[in-house]
Design a protein around this motif. Structure first.
Motif, short mmCIF file in Angstrom:
data_model
loop_
_atom_site.label_atom_id
_atom_site.label_comp_id
_atom_site.label_asym_id
_atom_site.label_seq_id
_atom_site.Cartn_x
_atom_site.Cartn_y
_atom_site.Cartn_z
N ARG A 30 -6.36 -23.86 -2.93
CA ARG A 30 -6.25 -25.21 -3.49
C ARG A 30 -4.86 -25.45 -4.06
O ARG A 30 -4.31 -26.55 -3.94
CB ARG A 30 -7.34 -25.42 -4.55
CG ARG A 30 -8.74 -25.51 -3.94
CD ARG A 30 -9.82 -25.54 -4.99
NE ARG A 30 -11.13 -25.66 -4.37
CZ ARG A 30 -12.29 -25.54 -5.02
NH1 ARG A 30 -12.28 -25.28 -6.33
NH2 ARG A 30 -13.44 -25.66 -4.38
N LEU A 34 -2.28 -28.38 -2.83
CA LEU A 34 -1.68 -29.35 -3.74
C LEU A 34 -0.16 -29.38 -3.59
O LEU A 34 0.46 -30.47 -3.67
CB LEU A 34 -2.05 -29.01 -5.19
CG LEU A 34 -3.52 -29.26 -5.59
CD1 LEU A 34 -3.79 -28.69 -6.96
CD2 LEU A 34 -3.84 -30.75 -5.55
N ALA A 41 -3.28 -34.41 -5.52
CA ALA A 41 -3.73 -34.20 -6.91
C ALA A 41 -4.37 -35.46 -7.47
O ALA A 41 -5.41 -35.41 -8.14
CB ALA A 41 -2.54 -33.76 -7.77
N GLU A 42 -3.75 -36.62 -7.19
CA GLU A 42 -4.31 -37.89 -7.68
C GLU A 42 -5.66 -38.18 -7.03
O GLU A 42 -6.60 -38.64 -7.69
CB GLU A 42 -3.33 -39.02 -7.40
CG GLU A 42 -3.83 -40.39 -7.86
CD GLU A 42 -4.09 -40.44 -9.36
OE1 GLU A 42 -5.00 -41.20 -9.77
OE2 GLU A 42 -3.42 -39.72 -10.12
N GLU A 44 -7.80 -35.97 -5.96
CA GLU A 44 -8.78 -35.05 -6.54
C GLU A 44 -9.26 -35.56 -7.90
O GLU A 44 -10.45 -35.45 -8.23
CB GLU A 44 -8.19 -33.64 -6.67
CG GLU A 44 -7.83 -32.97 -5.35
CD GLU A 44 -9.05 -32.60 -4.52
OE1 GLU A 44 -9.91 -33.47 -4.25
OE2 GLU A 44 -9.13 -31.43 -4.12
N ARG A 45 -8.34 -36.08 -8.70
CA ARG A 45 -8.74 -36.63 -10.00
C ARG A 45 -9.69 -37.82 -9.82
O ARG A 45 -10.68 -37.95 -10.54
CB ARG A 45 -7.50 -37.05 -10.80
CG ARG A 45 -6.76 -35.89 -11.45
CD ARG A 45 -5.73 -36.40 -12.46
NE ARG A 45 -4.60 -37.05 -11.79
CZ ARG A 45 -3.51 -36.40 -11.38
NH1 ARG A 45 -3.41 -35.10 -11.56
NH2 ARG A 45 -2.52 -37.07 -10.81
N GLU A 46 -9.39 -38.67 -8.85
CA GLU A 46 -10.26 -39.82 -8.59
C GLU A 46 -11.64 -39.36 -8.12
O GLU A 46 -12.66 -39.92 -8.54
CB GLU A 46 -9.63 -40.72 -7.53
CG GLU A 46 -8.42 -41.50 -8.00
CD GLU A 46 -7.94 -42.48 -6.94
OE1 GLU A 46 -8.78 -43.27 -6.46
OE2 GLU A 46 -6.75 -42.44 -6.59
N ARG A 47 -11.67 -38.37 -7.26
CA ARG A 47 -12.96 -37.84 -6.76
C ARG A 47 -13.80 -37.27 -7.89
O ARG A 47 -15.01 -37.48 -7.96
CB ARG A 47 -12.73 -36.78 -5.69
CG ARG A 47 -12.18 -37.33 -4.38
CD ARG A 47 -11.88 -36.22 -3.39
NE ARG A 47 -13.10 -35.59 -2.89
CZ ARG A 47 -13.38 -34.30 -3.03
NH1 ARG A 47 -12.56 -33.50 -3.68
NH2 ARG A 47 -14.50 -33.82 -2.52
N ARG A 48 -13.14 -36.52 -8.80
CA ARG A 48 -13.89 -35.96 -9.94
C ARG A 48 -14.42 -37.07 -10.83
O ARG A 48 -15.55 -37.00 -11.33
CB ARG A 48 -12.98 -35.02 -10.74
CG ARG A 48 -12.75 -33.67 -10.07
CD ARG A 48 -12.14 -32.67 -11.05
NE ARG A 48 -10.81 -33.07 -11.49
CZ ARG A 48 -9.69 -32.75 -10.87
NH1 ARG A 48 -9.73 -32.02 -9.75
NH2 ARG A 48 -8.51 -33.13 -11.34
N SER A 49 -13.61 -38.10 -11.05
CA SER A 49 -14.04 -39.20 -11.91
C SER A 49 -15.25 -39.92 -11.32
O SER A 49 -16.24 -40.20 -12.02
CB SER A 49 -12.88 -40.18 -12.11
OG SER A 49 -13.31 -41.31 -12.84
N SER A 51 -17.34 -38.72 -9.15
CA SER A 51 -18.48 -37.80 -9.14
C SER A 51 -19.18 -37.78 -10.50
O SER A 51 -20.43 -37.82 -10.57
CB SER A 51 -18.00 -36.39 -8.78
OG SER A 51 -19.07 -35.47 -8.81
N ARG A 79 -9.07 -38.15 1.72
CA ARG A 79 -8.68 -36.75 1.46
C ARG A 79 -8.63 -35.96 2.77
O ARG A 79 -7.69 -35.19 3.02
CB ARG A 79 -9.67 -36.11 0.49
CG ARG A 79 -9.43 -34.63 0.17
CD ARG A 79 -10.46 -34.18 -0.86
NE ARG A 79 -10.31 -32.81 -1.27
CZ ARG A 79 -10.97 -31.78 -0.75
NH1 ARG A 79 -11.83 -32.00 0.27
NH2 ARG A 79 -10.79 -30.56 -1.19
#
Length: 334
Positions: A30, A34, A41-42, A44-49, A51, A79
């Protein structure tokens, strides 16, 4: 049948090492992705949010659940396109597991021992048994009855070899048909007559059937009880406590060379406690000794001797010291 606690702990430690190595490899992949993919990275942050918001919406019954699901699918697609543009598959960044069934936890969702942990356990148990027996040829097939004389003995009413053939047959049947309801055995006879060898054969065969077996000498066993009783080192005392528990809780316990240890009030008490605990729990025990019945009576507590005489099937070994015979054969063959 019981699992050996020490072997299971070692197997779990091996599985933990495997899990940590997989987690480290996942994190490495990972990090590399990145670095290789600007904008990942951005994403991934959106996906976590999204989720996390999906989870809350699912719990609270939020009206935006469908919209969040659609947003999540779009982010996943973006992604995948970004990774593909840099020659990276999305699957390569998923969590890595050596065992997909339990995800390297060692237990299935139903709480049962997973086959991966069972395999590690069996490997540890095999190594532990080899360490205890200190030899790789402790098998019934390699046991040589020609070391016992076939000359008729009036005192025996047969030859030593014929007597030992019966002992051998009894030990082999015992091992091959072992269960938790098997009887206790007391193997008696002079030095060098094969008691240790045949009990090692039993240990290996019973262990290979999946039962937990602990095999140790009287001196080593009573050292554990002494350490547990007198050691001021907390770690050593804890280890001795675990060792004493293994002696009591394994499916089959084999105590070799009873009578070779220094007899003290502690060893007498420890032997009684060990024998009595296993008898009460219904766990089979095998004891080997060079001592005669009168010598046993002199060295150990009457309660212990009573249990050895009344609760153990006695197998008497006959013949001459095999070690001396082997030396003679080696001398004459050279």
């Amino acid at each position: 049948m019981a699992l050996d606690g020490k072997c299971l702990a070692e197997a779990r430690a091996l599985l933990e090492q495997r899990r940590e190595a997989n987690a480290e490899e996942t994190a490495k992949r990972r990090r590399e992705a990145l670095r290789a993919c600007p904008g990942l990275a951005e994403l991934e942050r959106e996906r976590r949010s999204v989720s996390m918001r999906l989870v809350r919406a699912g719990i609270d019954g939020g009206a935006d659940f469908d919209a969040l699901e659609a947003q999540g699918r779009e982010l996943n697609a973006r992604r995948a396109r970004l990774l593909a543009a840099h020659g990276i598959s999305a699957e390569s960044l998923e969590d890595i597991y050596s065992c997909p069934v339990c995800r390297d936890r060692g237990y299935t969702e139903s709480g049962r021992l997973c086959s991966c942990l069972r395999e590690l356990y069996e490997g540890v148990r095999t190594r532990e048994m080899s360490r205890m027996l200190k030899t790789g040829d402790d098998s019934f097939d390699s046991f040589d009855l020609t070391f016992y004389s076939d000359e008729y003995s009036a005192a025996l009413g047969s030859s030593p070899r014929a007597q030992m053939q019966m002992v051998y047959d009894n030990c082999r049947v015992y091992a091959e048909k072992f269960s938790l309801s098997s009887p206790n055995l007391l193997l008696r006879g002079g030095t060098g007559l094969g008691k240790t060898r045949l009990s090692a054969c039993i240990a290996r065969t019973v262990s290979e059937k999946g039962f937990s077996v602990v095999y140790d000498t009287a001196g080593s066993v009573f050292d554990v009880y002494e350490t547990r009783r007198f050691s001021r080192d907390g770690d050593k005392a804890d280890e001795a406590e675990r060792g004493a528990a293994r002696f009591s809780e394994c499916d089959l316990f084999i105590l070799d060379d009873l009578g070779t240890e220094m007899t003290t009030s502690l060893t007498q008490s420890a032997l009684y406690t060990l024998v009595n605990t296993r008898l009460n729990a219904g766990r089979p025990t095998i004891i080997n000794t060079n001592l005669s019945p009168s010598e046993l009576a002199k060295r150990y507590m009457p309660q212990t001797v009573s249990r050895l005489e009344g609760e153990f099937v006695q197998l008497r070994f006959y013949g001459s010291d095999i070690r001396a015979i082997k030396l003679d054969r080696k001398y004459y063959d050279s």
